[in-house]
Design an enzyme around this catalytic site. Structure first.
Site, PDB file in Angstrom:
ATOM      1  N   ASP A 105      -0.614  -7.963 -13.157  1.00 43.92           N
ATOM      2  CA  ASP A 105       0.336  -6.872 -13.447  1.00 43.92           C
ATOM      3  C   ASP A 105       1.621  -7.411 -14.072  1.00 43.92           C
ATOM      4  O   ASP A 105       2.726  -7.162 -13.568  1.00 43.92           O
ATOM      5  CB  ASP A 105       0.676  -6.096 -12.170  1.00 43.92           C
ATOM      6  CG  ASP A 105      -0.553  -5.607 -11.434  1.00 43.92           C
ATOM      7  OD1 ASP A 105      -1.482  -5.118 -12.094  1.00 43.92           O
ATOM      8  OD2 ASP A 105      -0.585  -5.723 -10.189  1.00 43.92           O
TER       9      ASP A 105
ATOM     10  N   ASP B 192       0.250  -6.102   3.774  1.00 47.10           N
ATOM     11  CA  ASP B 192      -0.022  -7.511   4.058  1.00 47.10           C
ATOM     12  C   ASP B 192       1.032  -8.462   3.512  1.00 47.10           C
ATOM     13  O   ASP B 192       0.866  -9.682   3.565  1.00 47.10           O
ATOM     14  CB  ASP B 192      -1.396  -7.904   3.532  1.00 47.10           C
ATOM     15  CG  ASP B 192      -1.466  -7.909   2.009  1.00 47.10           C
ATOM     16  OD1 ASP B 192      -0.469  -7.549   1.362  1.00 47.10           O
ATOM     17  OD2 ASP B 192      -2.533  -8.278   1.467  1.00 47.10           O
TER      18      ASP B 192
ATOM     19  N   LYS C  13      -5.867   3.004   0.597  1.00 49.50           N
ATOM     20  CA  LYS C  13      -5.110   4.140   1.116  1.00 49.50           C
ATOM     21  C   LYS C  13      -3.950   4.434   0.185  1.00 49.50           C
ATOM     22  O   LYS C  13      -3.467   3.554  -0.519  1.00 49.50           O
ATOM     23  CB  LYS C  13      -4.572   3.856   2.521  1.00 49.50           C
ATOM     24  CG  LYS C  13      -5.634   3.637   3.574  1.00 49.50           C
ATOM     25  CD  LYS C  13      -5.019   3.362   4.934  1.00 49.50           C
ATOM     26  CE  LYS C  13      -6.085   3.127   5.989  1.00 49.50           C
ATOM     27  NZ  LYS C  13      -5.487   2.830   7.320  1.00 49.50           N
TER      28      LYS C  13
ATOM     29  N   SER D  56      -1.954   5.867  -9.237  1.00 54.61           N
ATOM     30  CA  SER D  56      -3.287   5.298  -9.419  1.00 54.61           C
ATOM     31  C   SER D  56      -4.293   6.134  -8.649  1.00 54.61           C
ATOM     32  O   SER D  56      -4.004   6.671  -7.572  1.00 54.61           O
ATOM     33  CB  SER D  56      -3.331   3.843  -8.940  1.00 54.61           C
ATOM     34  OG  SER D  56      -3.811   3.725  -7.626  1.00 54.61           O
TER      35      SER D  56
ATOM     36  N   GLU E 203      -4.814   3.943 -13.599  1.00 51.89           N
ATOM     37  CA  GLU E 203      -3.583   3.514 -12.946  1.00 51.89           C
ATOM     38  C   GLU E 203      -2.681   2.801 -13.948  1.00 51.89           C
ATOM     39  O   GLU E 203      -2.916   2.803 -15.159  1.00 51.89           O
ATOM     40  CB  GLU E 203      -3.909   2.588 -11.767  1.00 51.89           C
ATOM     41  CG  GLU E 203      -4.680   1.339 -12.142  1.00 51.89           C
ATOM     42  CD  GLU E 203      -5.166   0.554 -10.934  1.00 51.89           C
ATOM     43  OE1 GLU E 203      -4.969   1.013  -9.799  1.00 51.89           O
ATOM     44  OE2 GLU E 203      -5.738  -0.528 -11.122  1.00 51.89           O
TER      45      GLU E 203
END
Length: 366
Positions: free
Chosen positions: A51, A103, A129, A188, A234
């Site tokens: 990204d 995380d 999620k 996304s 996305e």
């Protein structure tokens, strides 16, 4: 980045470990300025980043990407890159409190210059999620050796929640409209990509709020709202050229190494918030999109893009999964070719070549 949530967590974690370990080559944490002359030099074809986002401060280009603390590189020529201190030594505390399952890896950063300072947007999320949020931080300089260098975090700009929202608050990209207003595209999977107006300082949503849908792919009816679904789209990025706003998006799946099939698609609009349509006239809100660049045997998936202009040439900045290196995501900077009727593309032949690629304008955009 959210396509990772449609793959096994172990496989996604393996990709992220690559980004935050060997990729950084020991980049220092915030508060410990790097000795620029001693920083290793990484050639363009060897920079591992996911990204990628690029912006210039003075004569230096800065590259930001997904990873713990947000990895940073700098370059004077877009070819030779130096690791710099990460933006954060650790993710902001609010991210762990707010996003269950986070995380510590921060996704898809975006940096804009707003009213004399740099504003950085970043996403925190949980796999598979839409428990996600876009945060924001500011700095007066991007030069980590400057005594004025200091990132100040300002918390959440926008947040998505399962059962409340059928959209996902990740992958931010900011553009200033012709009217001077600041707009953020993001999203996304789920019900697609959104555009929302920001406050003048860029730190919060404008009031009254202004929301628009800008792109989506078909989602099966009655599909569980808590799951991303197969509508793989996305990473929006909006770029102004020739009187149009161009919406670049990534279709299909990232984060699967050599099994990735990411590709960059585009549509355009006369208005910053759409409606965006592809070259055939199909609205992007109805699944439209014109191919800019897709994968091949050496780089099966390409995407997560931005656009920069240097030396009068527009370049697509993106990551490509390198089949010759176990599918690691490599930085690509390739010249955009503009057709006579104003549509951008990257030469497929240039994808496999090292370096920046060749500039080419086959006509003047209308």
């Amino acid at each position: 980045m959210s396509a990772c949530r449609s793959m096994p967590l172990r496989q996604a974690a393996s990709i992220l470990r690559g980004l935050t370990g060997a990729v950084l080559l020991g980049a220092l944490s915030i508060g410990t300025p790097a000795a620029h002359a001693d920083a290793p030099v990484i050639p363009l074809g060897k920079v591992i980043v996911h990204d990628p986002m690029m912006i210039r401060d003075g004569a230096i280009w800065y590259l930001y990407g997904t990873g713990r603390g947000i990895p940073v590189y700098s370059s004077a020529d877009l070819v030779h890159w130096h690791p710099r201190p990460r933006v954060f030594q650790a993710a902001p505390a609010w991210a762990h409190r707010t996003i269950k399952g986070f995380d510590g890896s921060i996704w898809a950063p975006e940096v804009a210059h707003v009213d004399g300072r740099y504003v950085l947007y970043y996403a925190v999320s949980a796999f598979k999620k839409n428990t996600s949020a876009i945060g924001v931080a500011t700095n007066v300089t991007l030069d980590s050796s400057s005594p004025r260098y200091h990132w100040v975090d300002h918390g959440i700009v926008v947040q998505s929640m399962p059962y409340r929202d059928l959209w996902n608050a990740i992958d931010p990209a900011v553009i200033r409209g012709r009217d001077g207003g600041l707009w953020m595209a993001f999203g996304s999977f789920w019900a697609g990509l959104k555009m929302v107006k920001l406050r003048a300082d860029g730190l919060r949503l404008a009031t009254p709020q202004q929301w628009y849908g800008i792109a989506r792919r078909e989602r099966p009816p009655f599909f569980p709202e808590t799951r991303p679904g197969p509508a793989a789209e996305e990473a929006p990025y909006v770029f102004r050229h020739g009187g149009w706003y161009y919406l670049f998006v990534s279709w299909d799946y990232c984060c699967r190494g050599v099994k990735s099939n990411y590709k960059v698609m585009v549509g355009r609009s006369r208005s910053v918030h759409g409606p965006y349509v592809d070259r055939s006239g199909k609205p992007m809100e109805q699944g439209g999109g014109t191919l800019v660049v897709g994968g091949d045997a050496l780089y099966p998936g390409v995407g997560g893009n931005g656009v920069i202009t240097s030396g009068g040439t527009d370049y697509l900045v993106f990551h490509a999964y390198d089949a010759s290196d176990h599918g690691m995501p490599k930085l690509k900077i390739k010249a955009l070719h503009w057709s006579a009727d104003g549509w951008p593309s990257v030469s497929q032949a240039e994808l496999d070549r090292p370096g920046l690629g060749r500039s080419g304008h086959t006509g003047t955009a209308k």
